[in-house]
Design an enzyme around this catalytic site. Sequence first.
Site, PDB file in Angstrom:
ATOM      1  N   CYS A  65       5.575  91.826  60.836  1.00  0.00           N
ATOM      2  CA  CYS A  65       4.409  90.773  60.819  1.00  0.00           C
ATOM      3  C   CYS A  65       4.089  89.965  62.037  1.00  0.00           C
ATOM      4  CB  CYS A  65       4.652  89.658  59.560  1.00  0.00           C
ATOM      5  SG  CYS A  65       3.305  88.557  59.471  1.00  0.00           S
ATOM      6  N   CYS A  69       5.891  82.506  61.049  1.00  0.00           N
ATOM      7  CA  CYS A  69       6.395  81.593  60.182  1.00  0.00           C
ATOM      8  C   CYS A  69       8.089  81.582  60.038  1.00  0.00           C
ATOM      9  CB  CYS A  69       5.841  81.930  58.542  1.00  0.00           C
ATOM     10  SG  CYS A  69       4.075  82.193  58.664  1.00  0.00           S
ATOM     11  N   CYS A  72      10.279  82.974  57.029  1.00  0.00           N
ATOM     12  CA  CYS A  72      10.123  84.458  56.472  1.00  0.00           C
ATOM     13  C   CYS A  72      10.907  85.438  57.208  1.00  0.00           C
ATOM     14  CB  CYS A  72       8.506  84.691  56.781  1.00  0.00           C
ATOM     15  SG  CYS A  72       7.956  86.180  56.056  1.00  0.00           S
ATOM     16  N   CYS A 109       1.574  91.127  41.295  1.00  0.00           N
ATOM     17  CA  CYS A 109       1.088  90.398  42.715  1.00  0.00           C
ATOM     18  C   CYS A 109       1.186  91.416  43.851  1.00  0.00           C
ATOM     19  CB  CYS A 109       1.833  89.156  42.790  1.00  0.00           C
ATOM     20  SG  CYS A 109       1.710  88.043  41.215  1.00  0.00           S
ATOM     21  N   CYS A 142      -3.308  90.115  41.356  1.00  0.00           N
ATOM     22  CA  CYS A 142      -3.299  88.927  42.317  1.00  0.00           C
ATOM     23  C   CYS A 142      -2.988  89.435  43.527  1.00  0.00           C
ATOM     24  CB  CYS A 142      -2.414  87.724  42.080  1.00  0.00           C
ATOM     25  SG  CYS A 142      -2.490  86.396  43.156  1.00  0.00           S
ATOM     26  N   CYS A 202      -4.483  80.696  43.720  1.00  0.00           N
ATOM     27  CA  CYS A 202      -2.939  80.345  43.314  1.00  0.00           C
ATOM     28  C   CYS A 202      -2.486  79.718  44.884  1.00  0.00           C
ATOM     29  CB  CYS A 202      -2.298  81.789  42.962  1.00  0.00           C
ATOM     30  SG  CYS A 202      -0.463  81.576  43.342  1.00  0.00           S
ATOM     31  N   ARG A 272       4.856  77.940  38.685  1.00  0.00           N
ATOM     32  CA  ARG A 272       5.820  78.919  38.695  1.00  0.00           C
ATOM     33  C   ARG A 272       7.034  78.910  39.498  1.00  0.00           C
ATOM     34  NH1 ARG A 272       2.208  82.715  40.258  1.00  0.00           N
ATOM     35  NH2 ARG A 272       1.898  83.421  37.990  1.00  0.00           N
TER      36      ARG A 272
END
Length: 397
Positions: A65, A69, A72, A109, A142, A202, A272
């Site tokens: 990526c 972040c 992550c 998801c 999702c 979400c 969740r």
Amino acid sequence: MDLLNTLVDKGLRREPPTREEALAVLATSDDDLLDVVAAAGKVRRHWFGRRVKLNYLVNLKSGLCPEDCSYCSQRLGSKADILKYTWLKPDEASQAAAAGLAGGAKRVCLVASGRGPTDRDVDRVSETIKAIKEQNEDVEVCACLGLLSDGQAERLRAAGADAYNHNLNTSESTYGDITTTHTYADRVDTVRKAHAAGLSACSGLIAGMGESDEDLVDVVFSLRALDPDSVPVNFLIPFEGTPLAKEWNLTPQRCLRILAMVRFVCPDVEVRIAGGREVHLRSMQPLALHLANSIFLGDYLTSEGQAGKADLDMIADAGFEVEGAGEVTLPEHRAGAAHGCGSHAEAGCGSHAEAGCGSHEGGGVCGTAGVPAAADPRTDLVAVRRRGAGTDLAPNA
């Protein structure tokens, strides 16, 4: 406790607590913990009964990526020894999803690393959604693909997506301390785009990055203002090879207080328990079911979770029941506005569900004010995913 009686009364009326009341929940003592869980449990049961919704993650594209972040394991510069692979083909993703659905999940998801999807990526994910729904007509899907450009949410909706996940992660005032390649405002904009396109929104948070109680309350109130149907609560997984690898700030008791606070602030929303529950809640996971009405089944994006059968046994042993495919997750007053999707989201977002991380040099995201003493590191509980999507091994579901 007068505080808890007040919070229960407000929760049953869908009235939010004050900031001071939310902070007071986080400040309660371990002696009062079971009282806090019992009080928040009354609110949870009022709106969701004893049902537990199961969700299943499919990591469509792992690692590499360009975003930074800090939490992550897939971030730019991550040294974490995770699986790295490019896009799964639609039939491969559908096959991966089938394992979770066979295990009792009602929502799949679909997550992909990256800043955000190109138009070709949206086409690819649209084909995947159609492939999954051809095999499982009633499944909720999702998508979690990062920052959305204009028109992309509408295209995902047209392809059959029910929801879109994009987490705020932490408070606006500290967001720049964990990510520099995009902004908090970018994330808010994507959640709003999803909502406007008719997708169930979400959006959630990551706890355990060194944030203060005030930061946690700030992000949860910001989430309430965005009005998502689902709020995933991730607990930081401190992956070796990430900037937050030394952030072990959570205890099972603190995790339960955080979940209780989220339930009081968002009483009628799907809460969740997402990434990190096995690492930080550990043997207290069954108590968390009295607070949250939704969990992930099996593994996460780059880390392994509890065995799927153990998840099902835990739910049954705690006196709860798995929510059926024909049941609507959300209360009636929310379900109509949620486009019939039940409830919503998964755990990872923009950049990624389980939120593997560790610690900035010199401390956590916001220093040490209001942060409890660090818990003993449990690196033995952080297992990199080596099965399921992107491998030749059977998934955990």
